[in-house]
Design a protein around this motif. Structure first.
Motif, PDB file in Angstrom:
ATOM      1  N   GLY A   8       0.787  -1.225   0.000  1.00 62.64           N
ATOM      2  CA  GLY A   8       0.000   0.000   0.000  1.00 62.64           C
ATOM      3  C   GLY A   8       0.813   1.267   0.000  1.00 62.64           C
ATOM      4  N   CYS A   9       2.135   1.146  -0.120  1.00 64.47           N
ATOM      5  CA  CYS A   9       2.999   2.333  -0.015  1.00 64.47           C
ATOM      6  C   CYS A   9       3.285   2.903  -1.390  1.00 64.47           C
ATOM      7  CB  CYS A   9       4.303   1.969   0.685  1.00 64.47           C
ATOM      8  SG  CYS A   9       5.324   3.401   1.090  1.00 64.47           S
ATOM      9  N   ALA A  10       3.222   4.219  -1.487  1.00 65.32           N
ATOM     10  CA  ALA A  10       3.475   4.903  -2.754  1.00 65.32           C
ATOM     11  C   ALA A  10       4.833   5.582  -2.767  1.00 65.32           C
ATOM     12  CB  ALA A  10       2.378   5.940  -3.006  1.00 65.32           C
ATOM     13  N   CYS A  11       5.696   5.276  -1.801  1.00 64.31           N
ATOM     14  CA  CYS A  11       6.997   5.941  -1.742  1.00 64.31           C
ATOM     15  C   CYS A  11       7.860   5.518  -2.926  1.00 64.31           C
ATOM     16  CB  CYS A  11       7.714   5.617  -0.430  1.00 64.31           C
ATOM     17  SG  CYS A  11       8.118   3.878  -0.199  1.00 64.31           S
ATOM     18  N   GLY A  12       8.764   6.369  -3.330  1.00 67.80           N
ATOM     19  CA  GLY A  12       9.672   6.089  -4.433  1.00 67.80           C
ATOM     20  C   GLY A  12      10.910   5.367  -3.948  1.00 67.80           C
ATOM     21  N   PRO A  13      11.929   5.246  -4.819  1.00 69.56           N
ATOM     22  CA  PRO A  13      13.170   4.575  -4.418  1.00 69.56           C
ATOM     23  C   PRO A  13      13.825   5.288  -3.244  1.00 69.56           C
ATOM     24  CG  PRO A  13      13.073   4.903  -6.794  1.00 69.56           C
ATOM     25  CD  PRO A  13      11.951   5.696  -6.208  1.00 69.56           C
ATOM     26  N   LEU A  14      14.266   4.530  -2.275  1.00 71.26           N
ATOM     27  CA  LEU A  14      14.895   5.100  -1.081  1.00 71.26           C
ATOM     28  C   LEU A  14      16.241   4.407  -0.840  1.00 71.26           C
ATOM     29  CD1 LEU A  14      11.760   5.191   1.207  1.00 71.26           C
ATOM     30  CD2 LEU A  14      12.966   7.189   0.341  1.00 71.26           C
ATOM     31  N   PRO A  15      17.294   4.812  -1.555  1.00 65.83           N
ATOM     32  CA  PRO A  15      18.594   4.179  -1.354  1.00 65.83           C
ATOM     33  C   PRO A  15      19.161   4.509   0.019  1.00 65.83           C
ATOM     34  CG  PRO A  15      18.820   6.140  -2.698  1.00 65.83           C
ATOM     35  CD  PRO A  15      17.345   5.918  -2.507  1.00 65.83           C
ATOM     36  N   VAL A  16      20.037   3.649   0.528  1.00 59.65           N
ATOM     37  CA  VAL A  16      20.723   3.942   1.777  1.00 59.65           C
ATOM     38  C   VAL A  16      21.624   5.151   1.538  1.00 59.65           C
ATOM     39  CG1 VAL A  16      22.340   3.071   3.492  1.00 59.65           C
ATOM     40  CG2 VAL A  16      20.623   1.542   2.498  1.00 59.65           C
ATOM     41  N   ILE A  17      21.444   6.232   2.295  1.00 62.88           N
ATOM     42  CA  ILE A  17      22.132   7.481   1.981  1.00 62.88           C
ATOM     43  C   ILE A  17      23.283   7.790   2.926  1.00 62.88           C
ATOM     44  CG2 ILE A  17      20.071   8.488   0.952  1.00 62.88           C
ATOM     45  CD1 ILE A  17      19.659  10.054   3.533  1.00 62.88           C
ATOM     46  N   GLY A  18      23.481   7.010   3.964  1.00 65.07           N
ATOM     47  CA  GLY A  18      24.619   7.231   4.841  1.00 65.07           C
ATOM     48  C   GLY A  18      24.528   8.491   5.669  1.00 65.07           C
ATOM     49  N   ALA A  19      23.322   8.921   6.039  1.00 65.31           N
ATOM     50  CA  ALA A  19      23.165  10.123   6.848  1.00 65.31           C
ATOM     51  C   ALA A  19      23.630   9.880   8.275  1.00 65.31           C
ATOM     52  CB  ALA A  19      21.709  10.574   6.849  1.00 65.31           C
ATOM     53  N   ARG A  20      24.154  10.922   8.917  1.00 69.26           N
ATOM     54  CA  ARG A  20      24.546  10.831  10.318  1.00 69.26           C
ATOM     55  C   ARG A  20      23.349  10.949  11.245  1.00 69.26           C
ATOM     56  NH1 ARG A  20      28.589  15.313  11.774  1.00 69.26           N
ATOM     57  NH2 ARG A  20      28.345  14.299  13.790  1.00 69.26           N
ATOM     58  N   PHE A  21      22.323  11.670  10.800  1.00 66.24           N
ATOM     59  CA  PHE A  21      21.170  11.961  11.647  1.00 66.24           C
ATOM     60  C   PHE A  21      19.884  11.596  10.921  1.00 66.24           C
ATOM     61  CE2 PHE A  21      24.437  15.239  12.487  1.00 66.24           C
ATOM     62  CZ  PHE A  21      24.793  14.850  13.770  1.00 66.24           C
ATOM     63  N   ALA A  22      18.835  11.340  11.706  1.00 71.13           N
ATOM     64  CA  ALA A  22      17.531  11.028  11.132  1.00 71.13           C
ATOM     65  C   ALA A  22      16.423  11.673  11.939  1.00 71.13           C
ATOM     66  CB  ALA A  22      17.314   9.515  11.076  1.00 71.13           C
ATOM     67  N   VAL A  23      15.381  12.102  11.233  1.00 73.42           N
ATOM     68  CA  VAL A  23      14.147  12.582  11.850  1.00 73.42           C
ATOM     69  C   VAL A  23      13.078  11.550  11.543  1.00 73.42           C
ATOM     70  CG1 VAL A  23      12.425  14.418  11.932  1.00 73.42           C
ATOM     71  CG2 VAL A  23      14.836  14.990  11.536  1.00 73.42           C
ATOM     72  N   ILE A  24      12.443  11.022  12.587  1.00 74.72           N
ATOM     73  CA  ILE A  24      11.464   9.948  12.405  1.00 74.72           C
ATOM     74  C   ILE A  24      10.110  10.377  12.955  1.00 74.72           C
ATOM     75  CG2 ILE A  24      10.855   7.563  12.954  1.00 74.72           C
ATOM     76  CD1 ILE A  24      13.762   6.890  13.149  1.00 74.72           C
ATOM     77  N   ALA A  25       9.067  10.218  12.143  1.00 72.38           N
ATOM     78  CA  ALA A  25       7.694  10.499  12.559  1.00 72.38           C
ATOM     79  C   ALA A  25       6.892   9.199  12.558  1.00 72.38           C
ATOM     80  CB  ALA A  25       7.053  11.515  11.616  1.00 72.38           C
ATOM     81  N   HIS A  26       5.669   9.278  13.055  1.00 75.74           N
ATOM     82  CA  HIS A  26       4.813   8.090  13.118  1.00 75.74           C
ATOM     83  C   HIS A  26       4.361   7.663  11.736  1.00 75.74           C
ATOM     84  CE1 HIS A  26       1.113   5.746  13.729  1.00 75.74           C
ATOM     85  NE2 HIS A  26       1.641   5.386  14.876  1.00 75.74           N
ATOM     86  N   GLY A  27       3.866   8.602  10.931  1.00 77.56           N
ATOM     87  CA  GLY A  27       3.312   8.261   9.627  1.00 77.56           C
ATOM     88  C   GLY A  27       1.892   7.761   9.738  1.00 77.56           C
ATOM     89  N   GLN A  28       1.343   7.289   8.607  1.00 81.37           N
ATOM     90  CA  GLN A  28      -0.027   6.774   8.566  1.00 81.37           C
ATOM     91  C   GLN A  28       0.006   5.304   8.160  1.00 81.37           C
ATOM     92  OE1 GLN A  28      -2.223  10.955   7.260  1.00 81.37           O
ATOM     93  NE2 GLN A  28      -2.536   9.135   6.051  1.00 81.37           N
ATOM     94  N   PRO A  29      -0.250   4.391   9.106  1.00 85.00           N
ATOM     95  CA  PRO A  29      -0.176   2.958   8.793  1.00 85.00           C
ATOM     96  C   PRO A  29      -1.035   2.540   7.610  1.00 85.00           C
ATOM     97  CG  PRO A  29      -0.343   3.296  11.151  1.00 85.00           C
ATOM     98  CD  PRO A  29      -0.552   4.648  10.519  1.00 85.00           C
ATOM     99  N   GLY A  30      -2.205   3.159   7.423  1.00 80.38           N
ATOM    100  CA  GLY A  30      -3.078   2.793   6.312  1.00 80.38           C
ATOM    101  C   GLY A  30      -2.595   3.302   4.970  1.00 80.38           C
ATOM    102  N   ALA A  57      12.196   9.706   7.862  1.00 80.94           N
ATOM    103  CA  ALA A  57      11.529   8.409   7.740  1.00 80.94           C
ATOM    104  C   ALA A  57      10.291   8.383   8.619  1.00 80.94           C
ATOM    105  CB  ALA A  57      12.483   7.283   8.141  1.00 80.94           C
ATOM    106  N   THR A  58       9.408   7.417   8.362  1.00 82.01           N
ATOM    107  CA  THR A  58       8.236   7.211   9.213  1.00 82.01           C
ATOM    108  C   THR A  58       8.175   5.759   9.658  1.00 82.01           C
ATOM    109  OG1 THR A  58       6.685   6.596   7.454  1.00 82.01           O
ATOM    110  CG2 THR A  58       6.973   8.958   7.880  1.00 82.01           C
ATOM    111  N   LEU A  59       7.619   5.535  10.827  1.00 82.17           N
ATOM    112  CA  LEU A  59       7.450   4.178  11.334  1.00 82.17           C
ATOM    113  C   LEU A  59       6.513   3.368  10.441  1.00 82.17           C
ATOM    114  CD1 LEU A  59       7.116   4.644  15.197  1.00 82.17           C
ATOM    115  CD2 LEU A  59       9.178   4.302  13.824  1.00 82.17           C
ATOM    116  N   ALA A  60       5.635   4.052   9.727  1.00 85.27           N
ATOM    117  CA  ALA A  60       4.680   3.362   8.871  1.00 85.27           C
ATOM    118  C   ALA A  60       5.318   2.804   7.610  1.00 85.27           C
ATOM    119  CB  ALA A  60       3.545   4.311   8.491  1.00 85.27           C
TER     120      ALA A  60
END
Length: 238
Positions: A8-30, A57-60
């Motif tokens: 059900g996910c419409a996200c595009g390609p997400l390569p591993v980017i080697g970031a030092r930091f991340a911001v994570i939100a809940h997202g929408q499971p549905g 990134a999102t947990l969903a």
């Protein structure tokens, strides 16, 4: 190589980017991909403020979490440090192969938020032609029937706002007092204590506000406003 696209996910390609930091939100499971572009945009703004790579990134969306391998610090774009931050986020990161990171306090605990909330509420009142001195400020949070963390964080935020309104009410979407049961006296401004523009912002809060007569404007979700990237960058820098 990124993880397979989740159902059900419409996200595009997400390569591993080697970031030092991340911001994570809940997202929408549905709808796992719904908020991913917004998180990537926020991460890019935080990165520009910080001068270092930041991923969003999102947990969903497990696919977005899989791109966080190697991050050193995670900033939870949550309004409370409850179960999702303390238990579920680490579990989902571990399942995505992400380990060895530190976790900062969530957005809702930032000491700068009450002043920002006051400014948002004042601006919303002025734009609607409402004098705050004769109006009610309604702070609405998520709430929960299982944990007091969300309500506690919302009430602490509301109590700390240097607001300038005649009175302050606090309501919730998932526990009493519910937003739709509040009774502001006269004009009011709704200030959502939320991190993102998910379905609570687009559907639940407007519907609850309409049920009490829509006595004034709804301010933006505090986590989506312009000062937030600099605020997150400052926390990551510290």
């Amino acid at each position: 190589m990124s993880a397979p696209r989740c159902g059900g996910c419409a996200c595009g390609p997400l390569p591993v980017i080697g970031a030092r930091f991340a911001v994570i939100a809940h997202g929408q499971p549905g709808d796992p991909g719904a908020l991913q572009p917004a998180l990537e945009s926020l991460a890019a703004r935080v990165s520009a403020e910080l001068g270092a790579p930041v991923a969003g990134a999102t947990l969903a969306c497990p696919r977005s979490l899989s791109a966080l391998r190697g991050v050193q610090a995670v900033y939870p774009l949550f309004m409370a440090g409850g179960w999702f931050v303390s238990s579920e986020m680490p579990r989902r990161l571990r399942a995505a192969g992400v380990e060895g990171y530190g976790v900062l306090p969530p957005l809702g605990a930032d000491a700068a938020l009450p002043a920002l909330g006051a400014r948002l509420a004042q601006e919303a009142a002025c734009a609607a032609g409402i004098d705050p001195a004769g109006a009610t400020l309604v702070v609405v949070g998520h709430g929960s029937s299982r944990s007091g963390a969300s309500a506690d964080a919302t009430r602490a935020f509301a109590a700390a706002i240097p607001h300038g309104f005649a009175r302050v009410l606090t309501g919730f979407l998932e526990e009493a007092p519910f937003l739709h049961d509040l009774a502001p006296d006269g004009p009011a401004v709704c200030l959502p204590f939320f991190a993102t523009n998910g379905s609570h912002m687009t559907c639940d809060i407007p519907e609850g506000w309409q049920r009490i007569g829509a006595p004034g404007p709804i301010a933006p979700a505090i986590g989506t406003t312009d000062p937030i990237p600099a605020l997150i960058a400052a926390a990551l820098r510290a």
